[in-house]
Design an enzyme around this catalytic site. Sequence first.
Site, PDB file in Angstrom:
ATOM      1  N   SER A  56      32.388 -16.496  86.310  1.00 40.51           N
ATOM      2  CA  SER A  56      31.104 -16.651  85.623  1.00 40.51           C
ATOM      3  C   SER A  56      31.135 -17.847  84.685  1.00 40.51           C
ATOM      4  O   SER A  56      30.157 -18.584  84.569  1.00 40.51           O
ATOM      5  CB  SER A  56      30.768 -15.381  84.835  1.00 40.51           C
TER       6      SER A  56
ATOM      7  N   HIS B 205      31.767 -11.110  92.179  1.00 40.24           N
ATOM      8  CA  HIS B 205      31.502  -9.742  91.712  1.00 40.24           C
ATOM      9  C   HIS B 205      30.917  -8.897  92.842  1.00 40.24           C
ATOM     10  O   HIS B 205      31.318  -7.740  93.046  1.00 40.24           O
ATOM     11  CB  HIS B 205      30.498  -9.748  90.551  1.00 40.24           C
TER      12      HIS B 205
ATOM     13  N   LYS C 115      32.262 -12.351  73.731  1.00 40.86           N
ATOM     14  CA  LYS C 115      32.269 -13.421  74.731  1.00 40.86           C
ATOM     15  C   LYS C 115      31.060 -14.337  74.604  1.00 40.86           C
ATOM     16  O   LYS C 115      30.977 -15.343  75.292  1.00 40.86           O
ATOM     17  CB  LYS C 115      32.302 -12.827  76.148  1.00 40.86           C
TER      18      LYS C 115
END
Length: 166
Positions: free
Chosen positions: A135, A19, A43
């Site tokens: 992630s 990121h 999520k």
Amino acid sequence: MSKRVGLYPGTFDPVTNGHLDIVSRAARLVDHLIVAVAVNAGKGPLFTLEERVAMAEAETAVISASLGVSIEVRPFETLLVNFSKDCGANLIVRGLRAVSDFEYEFQMAGMNARISPDIETMFLMASERSQFISSRFVKEIGRLGGDISQFVSPRVKTMLDEKFGF
């Protein structure tokens, strides 16, 4: 000439070195970059929205200071193109790691263009050193006690260790 405002959206649960690579590269292409942290309860994020915003603020402040670029972090829970308009952003930045990312992102860019044709989407390919970082994998490796130090900053690693009780 109008100000070029870019918006880099994501869940950022947690913020990874991948990121941050996209943030640093995108920030050089616009006058102001907004890192938009999505609520995205679907999520099931490990970190709260407030924790993810604080994490993104701390990590992007380092980039902003070192590159002398304008970066802001804001949470959002609305339609992305509407949030972009509210922020004055005319560019959505998306990172791509693999062909599988492209298929999803291509469809989303098409939908966004249909809804709001005045907002462009720009894809940045992940650099070779971060193409494999996600992630989800970072959380899985960290949860199982693996070494995640090459995938996240020391600050984020500490936050993950605390979440996992290490």
